[in-house]
Write an enzyme that holds these catalytic residues in place. Structure first.
Site, PDB file in Angstrom:
ATOM      1  N   ARG A 130       8.292  -4.202 -10.733  1.00 55.80           N
ATOM      2  CA  ARG A 130       8.518  -4.550  -9.327  1.00 55.80           C
ATOM      3  C   ARG A 130       9.428  -5.758  -9.176  1.00 55.80           C
ATOM      4  O   ARG A 130      10.058  -5.951  -8.139  1.00 55.80           O
ATOM      5  CB  ARG A 130       7.185  -4.803  -8.636  1.00 55.80           C
ATOM      6  CG  ARG A 130       6.393  -3.505  -8.458  1.00 55.80           C
ATOM      7  CD  ARG A 130       5.078  -3.740  -7.776  1.00 55.80           C
ATOM      8  NE  ARG A 130       5.266  -4.366  -6.469  1.00 55.80           N
ATOM      9  CZ  ARG A 130       4.277  -4.874  -5.745  1.00 55.80           C
ATOM     10  NH1 ARG A 130       3.048  -4.847  -6.188  1.00 55.80           N
ATOM     11  NH2 ARG A 130       4.532  -5.424  -4.575  1.00 55.80           N
ATOM     12  N   TYR A 144      15.933  -7.022   7.255  1.00 56.23           N
ATOM     13  CA  TYR A 144      15.866  -8.144   8.195  1.00 56.23           C
ATOM     14  C   TYR A 144      15.289  -9.368   7.496  1.00 56.23           C
ATOM     15  O   TYR A 144      14.506  -9.237   6.562  1.00 56.23           O
ATOM     16  CB  TYR A 144      15.046  -7.796   9.452  1.00 56.23           C
ATOM     17  CG  TYR A 144      13.642  -7.277   9.215  1.00 56.23           C
ATOM     18  CD1 TYR A 144      13.409  -5.940   8.917  1.00 56.23           C
ATOM     19  CD2 TYR A 144      12.528  -8.126   9.327  1.00 56.23           C
ATOM     20  CE1 TYR A 144      12.122  -5.454   8.731  1.00 56.23           C
ATOM     21  CE2 TYR A 144      11.230  -7.648   9.135  1.00 56.23           C
ATOM     22  CZ  TYR A 144      11.039  -6.304   8.836  1.00 56.23           C
ATOM     23  OH  TYR A 144       9.760  -5.827   8.647  1.00 56.23           O
ATOM     24  N   PRO A 145      15.712 -10.551   7.957  1.00 62.40           N
ATOM     25  CA  PRO A 145      15.161 -11.773   7.376  1.00 62.40           C
ATOM     26  C   PRO A 145      13.974 -12.259   8.209  1.00 62.40           C
ATOM     27  O   PRO A 145      13.863 -11.911   9.389  1.00 62.40           O
ATOM     28  CB  PRO A 145      16.325 -12.746   7.490  1.00 62.40           C
ATOM     29  CG  PRO A 145      17.038 -12.334   8.734  1.00 62.40           C
ATOM     30  CD  PRO A 145      16.833 -10.838   8.879  1.00 62.40           C
ATOM     31  N   MET A 146      13.087 -13.022   7.607  1.00 68.18           N
ATOM     32  CA  MET A 146      11.964 -13.567   8.386  1.00 68.18           C
ATOM     33  C   MET A 146      11.468 -14.911   7.873  1.00 68.18           C
ATOM     34  O   MET A 146      11.729 -15.298   6.735  1.00 68.18           O
ATOM     35  CB  MET A 146      10.806 -12.574   8.445  1.00 68.18           C
ATOM     36  CG  MET A 146      10.090 -12.336   7.134  1.00 68.18           C
ATOM     37  SD  MET A 146       8.607 -11.312   7.371  1.00 68.18           S
ATOM     38  CE  MET A 146       7.482 -12.453   8.187  1.00 68.18           C
ATOM     39  N   ASN A 147      10.779 -15.613   8.758  1.00 69.42           N
ATOM     40  CA  ASN A 147      10.108 -16.873   8.429  1.00 69.42           C
ATOM     41  C   ASN A 147       8.632 -16.740   8.737  1.00 69.42           C
ATOM     42  O   ASN A 147       8.223 -15.854   9.497  1.00 69.42           O
ATOM     43  CB  ASN A 147      10.615 -18.011   9.335  1.00 69.42           C
ATOM     44  CG  ASN A 147      12.027 -18.435   9.004  1.00 69.42           C
ATOM     45  OD1 ASN A 147      12.521 -18.216   7.904  1.00 69.42           O
ATOM     46  ND2 ASN A 147      12.679 -19.052   9.986  1.00 69.42           N
ATOM     47  N   LYS A 148       7.849 -17.654   8.187  1.00 67.73           N
ATOM     48  CA  LYS A 148       6.476 -17.841   8.637  1.00 67.73           C
ATOM     49  C   LYS A 148       6.483 -19.096   9.506  1.00 67.73           C
ATOM     50  O   LYS A 148       7.015 -20.134   9.090  1.00 67.73           O
ATOM     51  CB  LYS A 148       5.538 -18.036   7.435  1.00 67.73           C
ATOM     52  CG  LYS A 148       5.375 -16.776   6.552  1.00 67.73           C
ATOM     53  CD  LYS A 148       4.270 -15.862   7.066  1.00 67.73           C
ATOM     54  CE  LYS A 148       4.183 -14.546   6.331  1.00 67.73           C
ATOM     55  NZ  LYS A 148       3.476 -14.644   5.057  1.00 67.73           N
ATOM     56  N   HIS A 171      -2.586  -7.668   5.714  1.00 60.64           N
ATOM     57  CA  HIS A 171      -1.170  -7.253   5.703  1.00 60.64           C
ATOM     58  C   HIS A 171      -0.939  -6.157   4.648  1.00 60.64           C
ATOM     59  O   HIS A 171      -0.343  -5.115   4.932  1.00 60.64           O
ATOM     60  CB  HIS A 171      -0.295  -8.475   5.416  1.00 60.64           C
ATOM     61  CG  HIS A 171       1.119  -8.155   5.067  1.00 60.64           C
ATOM     62  ND1 HIS A 171       2.079  -7.917   6.026  1.00 60.64           N
ATOM     63  CD2 HIS A 171       1.738  -7.997   3.862  1.00 60.64           C
ATOM     64  CE1 HIS A 171       3.220  -7.635   5.419  1.00 60.64           C
ATOM     65  NE2 HIS A 171       3.049  -7.679   4.112  1.00 60.64           N
ATOM     66  N   SER A 222       1.697 -11.291  11.031  1.00 60.79           N
ATOM     67  CA  SER A 222       2.968 -11.071  11.738  1.00 60.79           C
ATOM     68  C   SER A 222       2.867 -11.522  13.198  1.00 60.79           C
ATOM     69  O   SER A 222       3.778 -12.157  13.728  1.00 60.79           O
ATOM     70  CB  SER A 222       3.378  -9.591  11.697  1.00 60.79           C
ATOM     71  OG  SER A 222       3.645  -9.205  10.370  1.00 60.79           O
TER      72      SER A 222
END
Ligand code: 76R
Length: 248
Positions: A130, A144-148, A171, A222
């Site tokens: 993996r 897509y990009p993401m933040n917490k 999740h 999320s």
């Protein structure tokens, strides 16, 4: 200070989005267009050979909408290799007919939230596979990009390890419901690019992207903590589809 999650890193990733300069492509003479296509095809073959040798992987997809016309997603052992691929492509005849649209630099990442305690993940062949994945050649891609979030009471990085583990378990359970329908590759980009993670999804039925991302929006991690950038979605570019895309 809260306990940082331990992360495992694999191959470096470059998502290289380009638009086609259709005016220039149309104005080019047939000889130049053929040279451009030949060069592109030989790069694709070279990248395929790298993949077959187990030294990286490349995905090539068209992008729907005006954000870009296509994307190369490259995975390689080092940032230097990614840089070299980018530069070599920029020197091709075909690149003269493309306009950089967007790029994203990150590294394949697994975190230890779900790891059974007391085990060495690097002894697990599934984990290694993996971290250095062969990208699926499925019909569709979504990136897509993401933040917490780090705001007031919704600061992911101030939560205890146990609180984060509980949310990540939920999740992961939603994600598992899409096994076989959506393949996800999470790449970490803290220190490398403008967001904290890149999310790359593959599916044969594009609708599954919407189903999965929507279902996750209701899940606490999320709903409370996810912040998202621009979405890119597209279709696999086989040799035949590439020919159709570029034919005039
Ligand atoms: O690695 C694992 O399979 C264990 C469980 C798991 C972790 C640790 C997991 C499972 N993810 C993990 C971490 Mn994920 N993931 C996303 C998104 O749109 C959104 O709301 C979020 C974007 C999707 C669609 C998705 C899909 N995941 C992460 C992390 C790092 C978090 C951290 O370290 O704080 C992010 C940013 C992230 C985001 N995830 C899964 C999926 C799917 C489909 C699974 C199930 C995988 C499987 O079991 O086959």
């Amino acid at each position: 200070m809260s306990e940082a999650a331990q992360t495992l890193e694999g191959w470096y990733a470059l998502h290289d989005f380009r638009s086609i300069d259709w005016t220039a492509w149309r104005l080019a003479d047939a000889k130049d267009r053929n040279t451009a296509l030949d060069e592109l095809q030989s790069f694709l073959k070279e990248w395929q050979a790298v993949e077959e040798a187990g030294n990286g992987s490349t995905a090539f997809y068209s992008i729907v909408g005006q954000k870009a016309d296509f994307v190369f997603m490259h995975l390689r052992e080092t940032l230097e290799e990614l840089n070299a691929i980018e530069t070599a492509f920029n020197k091709t005849t075909f690149a003269q007919y493309t306009i950089p649209a967007h790029s994203y630099v990150s590294i394949v990442e697994l975190s230890n939230y779900m790891a059974p305690p007391g085990t060495d993940p690097m002894q697990n062949p599934d984990i290694i596979a993996r971290l250095k994945p062969v990208l699926p050649k499925w019909d569709h891609i979504c990136f897509y990009p993401m933040n917490k979030r780090r705001e007031g009471n919704d600061n992911w990085y101030m939560l205890s390890m146990d609180e984060r583990k509980t949310m990540m378990r939920s999740h992961g359970m939603i994600g598992r419901g899409y096994a076989g329908k959506v393949k996800q590759i999470i790449t970490g980009s803290v220190g490398f690019d403008n967001w904290e993670w890149g999310v790359t999804l593959f599916a044969n039925d594009a609708l599954q992207f919407k189903k999965l991302v929507y279902e996750m929006r209701f899940d606490e991690v999320s709903a409370r903590f996810g912040e998202f950038g621009e979405f890119y979605v597209g279709n696999i570019l086989t040799e035949e589809k590439l020919g159709q895309l570029l034919s005039l």
